[in-house]
Write a protein that holds these residues in place. Structure first.
Motif, PDB file in Angstrom:
ATOM      1  N   ASP A 129       0.733  -1.177   0.180  1.00  0.00           N
ATOM      2  CA  ASP A 129       0.076   0.057  -0.036  1.00  0.00           C
ATOM      3  C   ASP A 129       1.007   1.244   0.117  1.00  0.00           C
ATOM      4  N   ASP A 130       0.857   2.342   1.141  1.00  0.00           N
ATOM      5  CA  ASP A 130       1.623   3.283   1.198  1.00  0.00           C
ATOM      6  C   ASP A 130       2.661   3.105   1.961  1.00  0.00           C
ATOM      7  N   ARG A 131       3.308   2.029   2.408  1.00  0.00           N
ATOM      8  CA  ARG A 131       4.085   1.728   3.285  1.00  0.00           C
ATOM      9  C   ARG A 131       5.463   1.030   2.647  1.00  0.00           C
ATOM     10  N   THR A 132       6.372   1.832   2.818  1.00  0.00           N
ATOM     11  CA  THR A 132       7.507   1.196   2.215  1.00  0.00           C
ATOM     12  C   THR A 132       8.265   0.338   3.212  1.00  0.00           C
ATOM     13  N   VAL A 133       8.559  -1.087   2.848  1.00  0.00           N
ATOM     14  CA  VAL A 133       9.309  -2.056   3.815  1.00  0.00           C
ATOM     15  C   VAL A 133      10.678  -1.904   3.736  1.00  0.00           C
ATOM     16  N   ILE A 134      10.921  -2.321   2.249  1.00  0.00           N
ATOM     17  CA  ILE A 134      12.393  -2.273   2.073  1.00  0.00           C
ATOM     18  C   ILE A 134      12.700  -1.307   0.923  1.00  0.00           C
ATOM     19  N   GLU A 135      13.646  -0.624   1.003  1.00  0.00           N
ATOM     20  CA  GLU A 135      14.153   0.463  -0.012  1.00  0.00           C
ATOM     21  C   GLU A 135      15.689   0.136   0.000  1.00  0.00           C
ATOM     22  N   LYS A 136      16.475  -0.213  -0.669  1.00  0.00           N
ATOM     23  CA  LYS A 136      17.888  -0.290  -0.797  1.00  0.00           C
ATOM     24  C   LYS A 136      18.261   0.354  -2.010  1.00  0.00           C
ATOM     25  N   ASP A 137      19.529   1.106  -2.093  1.00  0.00           N
ATOM     26  CA  ASP A 137      20.110   1.386  -3.462  1.00  0.00           C
ATOM     27  C   ASP A 137      20.937   0.296  -3.728  1.00  0.00           C
ATOM     28  N   ALA A 138      20.556   0.235  -5.529  1.00  0.00           N
ATOM     29  CA  ALA A 138      21.130  -0.929  -6.041  1.00  0.00           C
ATOM     30  C   ALA A 138      22.455  -0.747  -6.405  1.00  0.00           C
ATOM     31  N   VAL A 139      23.297  -1.174  -6.152  1.00  0.00           N
ATOM     32  CA  VAL A 139      25.121  -1.115  -6.436  1.00  0.00           C
ATOM     33  C   VAL A 139      25.289  -1.765  -7.737  1.00  0.00           C
ATOM     34  N   ALA A 140      25.855  -1.187  -8.483  1.00  0.00           N
ATOM     35  CA  ALA A 140      26.244  -1.509  -9.947  1.00  0.00           C
ATOM     36  C   ALA A 140      27.719  -2.521  -9.621  1.00  0.00           C
ATOM     37  N   ALA A 141      28.137  -3.455 -10.450  1.00  0.00           N
ATOM     38  CA  ALA A 141      29.525  -3.989 -10.209  1.00  0.00           C
ATOM     39  C   ALA A 141      30.654  -2.906 -10.230  1.00  0.00           C
ATOM     40  N   THR A 142      30.565  -1.714 -10.804  1.00  0.00           N
ATOM     41  CA  THR A 142      31.416  -0.913 -10.846  1.00  0.00           C
ATOM     42  C   THR A 142      31.519   0.109  -9.687  1.00  0.00           C
ATOM     43  N   GLU A 154      26.243   3.901  -7.891  1.00  0.00           N
ATOM     44  CA  GLU A 154      24.695   3.497  -7.759  1.00  0.00           C
ATOM     45  C   GLU A 154      23.923   3.783  -8.861  1.00  0.00           C
ATOM     46  N   THR A 155      23.113   2.568  -9.050  1.00  0.00           N
ATOM     47  CA  THR A 155      22.003   2.667 -10.197  1.00  0.00           C
ATOM     48  C   THR A 155      20.938   2.186  -9.588  1.00  0.00           C
ATOM     49  N   SER A 156      19.873   2.278 -10.363  1.00  0.00           N
ATOM     50  CA  SER A 156      18.639   1.483 -10.009  1.00  0.00           C
ATOM     51  C   SER A 156      17.674   1.295 -11.445  1.00  0.00           C
TER      52      SER A 156
END
Length: 132
Positions: free
Chosen positions: A108-121, A124-126
């Protein structure tokens, strides 16, 4: 009678030799090998995403979500799954990244998990933003 047996044996040997020649000369091209690897990776990614996201949504909502209502993927790095009307939740969204696991889970409106995606280099990307 004996000549029919010999003819049959020779015919059988010819069929076997032709079979070996056909199998020996039929090889996968590099393109076919790449397509096979891509399909295996895509299938693995989709299966992992569905398993992990389904379990995470079930933990948060208390109800087992079945088929996602929507999905988005690049078939190599990420899968985003969205379920509508799961138990008491109107909407559950989960993003799974290969080698990083669940990077986003929203019920719903509740964010449970939010992590930055880390590229192999190391930068940070997503994946592309979803309409929310």
């Amino acid at each position: 009678m004996e000549s029919n047996v010999v003819k049959g044996a020779i015919g059988f040997a010819i069929v076997i030799i032709v079979g070996f020649v056909i199998v020996g000369t039929t090889r996968e091209t590099p393109q076919e090998k790449m397509q096979g690897a891509f399909l295996q990776t895509s299938n693995l990614l989709s299966t992992l995403a569905l398993d992990k996201c389904t379990e995470a949504v079930k933990t948060e909502v208390g109800t087992h979500p079945y088929s996602p209502s929507e999905s988005d993927s690049d078939h190599v790095k990420y899968v985003t799954l969205i379920w509508n009307n799961v138990g008491s939740a109107k909407r559950a969204e989960c993003r799974y990244l290969m080698d990083q696991g669940i990077t986003f889970l929203k019920v719903d409106d509740r964010t449970v998990i939010e992590k930055d995606a880390v590229a192999a280099t190391g930068s940070e990307t997503s994946p592309p933003a979803q309409d929310r």
